[in-house]
Design a protein around this motif. Structure first.
Motif, PDB file in Angstrom:
ATOM      1  N   LYS A  22       0.847  -1.190   0.000  1.00 27.79           N
ATOM      2  CA  LYS A  22       0.000   0.000   0.000  1.00 27.79           C
ATOM      3  C   LYS A  22       0.879   1.235   0.000  1.00 27.79           C
ATOM      4  N   THR A  23       0.572   2.153  -0.898  1.00 28.61           N
ATOM      5  CA  THR A  23       1.290   3.422  -0.915  1.00 28.61           C
ATOM      6  C   THR A  23       0.276   4.551  -1.026  1.00 28.61           C
ATOM      7  N   SER A  24       0.518   5.637  -0.303  1.00 31.07           N
ATOM      8  CA  SER A  24      -0.443   6.738  -0.272  1.00 31.07           C
ATOM      9  C   SER A  24       0.295   8.061  -0.233  1.00 31.07           C
ATOM     10  N   ILE A  25      -0.396   9.078  -0.711  1.00 28.68           N
ATOM     11  CA  ILE A  25       0.131  10.439  -0.664  1.00 28.68           C
ATOM     12  C   ILE A  25      -1.050  11.381  -0.474  1.00 28.68           C
ATOM     13  N   GLU A  26      -0.852  12.434   0.302  1.00 30.68           N
ATOM     14  CA  GLU A  26      -1.899  13.427   0.498  1.00 30.68           C
ATOM     15  C   GLU A  26      -1.263  14.797   0.636  1.00 30.68           C
ATOM     16  N   GLY A  27      -2.042  15.794   0.302  1.00 30.05           N
ATOM     17  CA  GLY A  27      -1.546  17.153   0.404  1.00 30.05           C
ATOM     18  C   GLY A  27      -2.680  18.129   0.616  1.00 30.05           C
ATOM     19  N   GLY A  28      -2.357  19.293   1.125  1.00 25.87           N
ATOM     20  CA  GLY A  28      -3.350  20.323   1.340  1.00 25.87           C
ATOM     21  C   GLY A  28      -2.728  21.704   1.280  1.00 25.87           C
ATOM     22  N   TYR A  29      -3.564  22.684   0.911  1.00 23.63           N
ATOM     23  CA  TYR A  29      -3.072  24.053   0.791  1.00 23.63           C
ATOM     24  C   TYR A  29      -4.170  25.002   1.248  1.00 23.63           C
ATOM     25  N   LEU A  30      -3.812  25.954   2.119  1.00 26.36           N
ATOM     26  CA  LEU A  30      -4.718  26.994   2.587  1.00 26.36           C
ATOM     27  C   LEU A  30      -4.355  28.291   1.870  1.00 26.36           C
ATOM     28  N   GLY A  31      -5.289  28.801   1.074  1.00 29.50           N
ATOM     29  CA  GLY A  31      -5.043  30.028   0.329  1.00 29.50           C
ATOM     30  C   GLY A  31      -5.678  31.225   1.006  1.00 29.50           C
ATOM     31  N   LYS A  32      -4.875  32.216   1.337  1.00 33.88           N
ATOM     32  CA  LYS A  32      -5.376  33.414   2.005  1.00 33.88           C
ATOM     33  C   LYS A  32      -6.147  34.292   1.015  1.00 33.88           C
ATOM     34  N   ILE A  33      -7.200  34.932   1.528  1.00 29.79           N
ATOM     35  CA  ILE A  33      -8.002  35.854   0.726  1.00 29.79           C
ATOM     36  C   ILE A  33      -8.001  37.209   1.432  1.00 29.79           C
ATOM     37  N   ASP A  34      -7.669  38.224   0.684  1.00 28.48           N
ATOM     38  CA  ASP A  34      -7.631  39.591   1.233  1.00 28.48           C
ATOM     39  C   ASP A  34      -6.721  39.680   2.455  1.00 28.48           C
ATOM     40  N   ASP A  35      -5.648  38.895   2.444  1.00 35.92           N
ATOM     41  CA  ASP A  35      -4.659  38.921   3.520  1.00 35.92           C
ATOM     42  C   ASP A  35      -5.283  38.652   4.889  1.00 35.92           C
ATOM     43  N   CYS A  36      -6.361  37.839   4.911  1.00 37.87           N
ATOM     44  CA  CYS A  36      -7.052  37.506   6.158  1.00 37.87           C
ATOM     45  C   CYS A  36      -6.245  36.461   6.924  1.00 37.87           C
ATOM     46  N   TYR A  37      -6.006  36.688   8.202  1.00 37.29           N
ATOM     47  CA  TYR A  37      -5.218  35.794   9.047  1.00 37.29           C
ATOM     48  C   TYR A  37      -5.946  34.459   9.239  1.00 37.29           C
ATOM     49  N   ILE A  38      -5.211  33.366   9.137  1.00 38.53           N
ATOM     50  CA  ILE A  38      -5.773  32.024   9.329  1.00 38.53           C
ATOM     51  C   ILE A  38      -5.267  31.489  10.659  1.00 38.53           C
ATOM     52  N   PRO A  39      -6.135  31.369  11.670  1.00 42.37           N
ATOM     53  CA  PRO A  39      -5.693  30.911  12.993  1.00 42.37           C
ATOM     54  C   PRO A  39      -5.074  29.516  12.951  1.00 42.37           C
ATOM     55  N   ARG A  40      -4.280  29.231  13.994  1.00 49.53           N
ATOM     56  CA  ARG A  40      -3.561  27.953  14.067  1.00 49.53           C
ATOM     57  C   ARG A  40      -4.496  26.738  14.043  1.00 49.53           C
ATOM     58  N   VAL A  41      -5.688  26.854  14.648  1.00 45.12           N
ATOM     59  CA  VAL A  41      -6.557  25.678  14.795  1.00 45.12           C
ATOM     60  C   VAL A  41      -7.032  25.147  13.459  1.00 45.12           C
ATOM     61  N   TYR A  42      -6.928  25.940  12.377  1.00 45.31           N
ATOM     62  CA  TYR A  42      -7.393  25.501  11.071  1.00 45.31           C
ATOM     63  C   TYR A  42      -6.246  25.108  10.137  1.00 45.31           C
ATOM     64  N   ARG A  43      -5.001  25.123  10.652  1.00 43.06           N
ATOM     65  CA  ARG A  43      -3.844  24.827   9.799  1.00 43.06           C
ATOM     66  C   ARG A  43      -3.531  23.331   9.791  1.00 43.06           C
ATOM     67  N   TYR A  44      -2.484  22.998   9.061  1.00 44.33           N
ATOM     68  CA  TYR A  44      -2.035  21.606   8.955  1.00 44.33           C
ATOM     69  C   TYR A  44      -0.918  21.345   9.959  1.00 44.33           C
ATOM     70  N   PHE A  45      -0.895  20.101  10.496  1.00 45.25           N
ATOM     71  CA  PHE A  45       0.166  19.667  11.397  1.00 45.25           C
ATOM     72  C   PHE A  45       0.658  18.294  10.931  1.00 45.25           C
ATOM     73  N   LEU A  46       1.898  17.979  11.254  1.00 43.60           N
ATOM     74  CA  LEU A  46       2.494  16.687  10.909  1.00 43.60           C
ATOM     75  C   LEU A  46       3.104  16.055  12.145  1.00 43.60           C
ATOM     76  N   GLY A  47       3.025  14.732  12.182  1.00 42.84           N
ATOM     77  CA  GLY A  47       3.601  13.973  13.284  1.00 42.84           C
ATOM     78  C   GLY A  47       2.591  12.994  13.849  1.00 42.84           C
ATOM     79  N   GLY A  48       3.058  12.039  14.622  1.00 45.34           N
ATOM     80  CA  GLY A  48       2.168  11.018  15.168  1.00 45.34           C
ATOM     81  C   GLY A  48       1.744  10.043  14.076  1.00 45.34           C
ATOM     82  N   GLU A  49       0.442   9.848  13.895  1.00 46.44           N
ATOM     83  CA  GLU A  49      -0.046   8.896  12.906  1.00 46.44           C
ATOM     84  C   GLU A  49       0.193   9.366  11.477  1.00 46.44           C
ATOM     85  N   THR A  50       0.385  10.682  11.259  1.00 46.25           N
ATOM     86  CA  THR A  50       0.637  11.172   9.909  1.00 46.25           C
ATOM     87  C   THR A  50       2.112  11.126   9.525  1.00 46.25           C
ATOM     88  N   LEU A  51       2.987  10.951  10.497  1.00 44.26           N
ATOM     89  CA  LEU A  51       4.421  10.833  10.214  1.00 44.26           C
ATOM     90  C   LEU A  51       5.034  10.074  11.384  1.00 44.26           C
TER      91      LEU A  51
END
Length: 756
Positions: free
Chosen positions: A608-637
């Motif tokens: 089994k081989t898998s790959i995933e990716g994600g991208y958050l695109g800012k609109i009007d320079d609006c700040y994106i809080p940490r709780v909605y961002r991506y994290f790596l580690g644990g079961e994902t790495l």
């Protein structure tokens, strides 16, 4: 000359006996009947006025009335010219029940009981019922079972019948031996069959209990094992079983005739279609000359050739492997003869065995209808679709040809299984710590294929409640619709990597449809009402409203071995979501993933081989809080701590990233533990990269005081997966191969969840 006194005596005898044995019936009297009227009994006896009745005829009438089962006592006699029928009616059965059964369900036992409620009490029927019930228990290995039918008399000539069952204990298999096996050890052959020798640690399976039907199937498995290893003449001449002297165990011996080992000889293809390149068809032959003969490779080649020729528009063909056996050189040459057949159509599709699930729900999973061309590939696709619903324990597609017509009937034979789950359990994971959950899920609500779920969980760092409803065929069309209401409370402030809290209530509606056989699309509209803390902003708990509209494209094409839980195929997702509409945050989220799997070596291994990716695109320079961002580690790495990769602030919490890419390659394989325990080992390698975080205005410099490089991380390791009857358990050990000096490691990862 005859003496006159003898003539006189003979005449007297005939005169006396004739009226007894040859009287003419002038009237039929019936006595003793209460429920059945007299005329019905006369008709049942089959006697006519004016008929001459002999003693033999009265016996026939008595036997005929006895065979009806309506009477417990019958007396038929002639009185002058009157035929007298005296009867005692059998009681009427008011209720039939079974008691004392644990190993076999009441429903399964009642299917074998022929004595029915409101029928006449018949001891011969009860005796046959007892034998059938004993046969069920013997097949499950309970040879010491005793069944005592009890008759409970009620008023008005009614009775209850109770089959009292004493099950005893199962008869285990103490030894499995083989005779005639010279080329394979007994241990190897034991691994090729389902039955197992009894051991204390086999408490979670029934394969060590003697089952006559399973022994018969084991003989087929032994034959197939030899055919896969070149022994085309191998045969199992018998399987003898006997009790041990204490009658506590059963000993089984398989008698084998192995024969000689053969290899593939010359392999040819007889192709009648000039527009189908024969040289290309040889690419679909799964073996080479000189290889050990393997019946599985022959079957795979037949299937591959049928599909390859069908791609050129010839759907109605047969591929017949014609063997030529060379006993001197110990080879089997094969000619794969392709022949065009007449166009065949489906006459009718008969759905059998579904007690609960509606026919229209089943039909919606079938890709064919009556009148469509007959196709084995389409039929197998339908079987896979029905198995994927998880409504059925077993699905058999049985075609039958109509005489003198190019038509086929198809019987869809189903064995339903419970689709409702009452679950609860305890567990542990690296992210959420100790957890307790409970829930109710019905995957086939009211037999309509609808999914209803109510679930709640409490964990050390997270609490969650969920209600979900899904209608898979809205308005009778292939439209999936549903809604979800969820409340989640995250207490991640004490977790070094995350270091935030969040309370969220979300409501969402969704609508999905199929684009092709393998592609589907889903639209989702949702609203989330949050309270969250973001120490990067240093503002404590803040209110947040997120209104989102998104779509997801899904590709699903898997060939599944449901016994081994292995797959071959691809599953992928591609989606985009817009968050805004006047909420407190505005951004675009793009994401995608793909997983490819291949099963091999008797479908027991899987890569089994898998790959995933994600991208958050800012609109009007609006700040994106940490709780909605991506994290790596644990079961994902694996090998790295939870949120242990990426930029951190002052050696404390992870800042996350606005984009990520991560993936894994894993080989699952059987280990020395028998397959029935569903324990697999695996080795893996993981990789990932996390992009830069977002920062609020005025904090750009402070956010990067402890900057960690955003390069690639890799790890490798091994583990064990155990699909226990109580739930899955996953143990893995990982070691980082490429790591930044400030990344956080976690070598061991354990997760499990029990259900009851």
């Amino acid at each position: 000359m005859i003496d006159k006194k003898y003539i006189f005596a003979g005449a007297c005898f005939i005169g006396v006996m004739f009226p007894v044995f040859a009287a003419t019936v002038s009237r039929v009297d019936v006595n003793g009947a209460k429920r059945m009227d007299a005329e019905s009994i006369r008709i049942l006896a089959g006697v006519k006025i004016g008929e001459n009745i002999t003693q033999g005829r009265t016996n026939e009438i008595t036997k005929k009335l006895q065979n009806s089962g309506y009477f417990s006592d019958i007396n038929v006699s002639m009185s002058g010219n009157v035929l007298r029928i005296n009867v005692t009616e059998s009681p009427i059965v008011s209720q039939v029940t079974v008691e004392g059964n644990d190993e076999v369900s009441t429903d399964d036992l009642k299917k074998e009981i022929r004595l029915k409620e409101r029928s006449a009490y018949d001891e011969s029927v009860i005796g046959a019922d007892v034998q059938r019930l004993l046969t069920i228990y013997q097949r499950k290995g309970f040879f010491g079972t005793k069944i005592d039918p009890q008759k409970i008399e009620l008023e008005n000539n009614r009775v209850n019948v109770v089959y009292e069952i004493t099950e005893g204990h199962p008869t285990y298999i103490s030894d499995i031996d083989f005779t005639g096996n010279e080329h394979f050890s007994a241990r190897t052959l034991r691994g090729a069959i389902l039955s197992r020798e009894h051991a204390w640690w086999r408490i979670l399976t029934q394969f060590d209990v003697f089952d006559e039907d399973r022994i018969q199937y084991d003989q087929q498995l032994i034959r197939q094992f030899y055919m896969r290893n070149g022994y085309i003449d191998a045969n199992v001449t018998g399987a003898k079983g006997k009790f041990t002297p204490d009658r506590e165990y059963y000993s089984v011996t398989f008698n084998i005739s192995e024969g000689e080992k053969y290899k593939f000889g010359k392999l040819t293809i007889d192709n009648p279609f000039p527009d189908v390149p024969t040289e290309e068809l040889y690419d679909f032959v799964k073996m080479d000359s000189g290889d050990t003969y393997n019946i599985d490779k022959v079957d795979e080649t037949v299937s591959a050739l049928r599909g390859a020729v069908a791609d050129y528009g010839y759907a109605f063909i047969t591929v017949e492997p014609v063997p030529v056996k060379d006993d001197e050189n110990k080879t089997v040459s094969l000619q794969f003869k392709i022949e065009k057949t007449n166009r065949i159509y489906l006459n009718s599709i008969n759905i059998l065995g579904n007690v609960r699930t509606f026919d229209n729900v089943i039909e919606q999973s079938l890709p064919m209808r009556a009148g469509d061309p007959f196709s084995l590939q389409t039929i197998e696709e339908g079987r896979q679709n029905l198995m994927h619903t998880r409504y059925f324990k077993n699905v058999q597609m049985v075609p039958s040809r109509l005489a003198d017509a190019n038509m086929m009937n198809l019987d869809v034979q189903l064995e339903e299984q419970p689709t409702g789950e009452l679950s609860g359990g305890v567990g542990w994971s690296n992210i959420n710590g100790f957890m307790v959950d409970a829930g109710i899920t019905e995957n086939n609500f009211m037999g309509r294929g609808q999914v209803v779920q109510i679930k709640g969980s409490w964990a050390q760092y997270q609490k969650q409640a969920l209600f979900s409803f899904t209608e898979p065929y809205l308005f009778g069309r292939a439209l999936s619709a549903g809604f979800d209401v969820a409340y989640t409370m995250y207490d991640y402030e004490s977790l070094t990597g995350y270091d935030y809290n969040r309370d969220s209530l979300s409501i969402s509606g969704r609508l999905g449809w199929r684009l092709t056989d393998h592609w589907s699309q889903t639209m989702r509209l949702s609203a989330a009402f949050d309270q969250n803390s973001d120490p990067q902003q240093g503002t404590g708990m803040v209110e947040a409203r997120l209104y989102s509209l998104g779509t997801n494209f899904r590709y699903y094409n898997l060939d599944t071995n449901f016994e081994q839980n292995t797959h071959t195929g691809i599953v992928s997702n591609l989606g985009v979501t817009y968050t805004g509409f006047g909420g407190t945050a505005t951004y675009m989220r793009y994401y995608g993933d793909a997983t490819a799997m291949v099963k091999f070596w008797d479908d027991r291994w899987q890569l089994k081989t898998s790959i995933e990716g994600g991208y958050l695109g800012k609109i009007d320079d609006c700040y994106i809080p940490r709780v909605y961002r991506y994290f790596l580690g644990g079961e994902t790495l694996r090998g790295f701590d939870v949120a242990g990769v990426g930029r951190i602030r002052r050696d404390s919490y992870s800042l996350g990233g606005l984009w990520k890419v991560n993936g894994s390659t894993q080989l699952n394989f059987p280990i020395f533990i028998p397959d029935e325990y569903q324990v697999k080992g695996f080795v893996f390698t993981d990789y990932g990269i996390l992009g830069d975080p977002d920062t609020p205005k005025g904090h750009e410099h402070e956010a990067y005081l402890d900057e960690i490089g955003s390069g690639w991380r890799t790890s490798a390791g091994f583990g064990v997966f155990w699909n226990t009857p109580m739930g899955p358990m996953n143990f893995s050990w990982g070691w980082p191969l490429k790591i930044d000096k400030n990344d956080k490691e976690r070598r061991f990862l354990l997760s499990f969840e029990t259900q009851f």
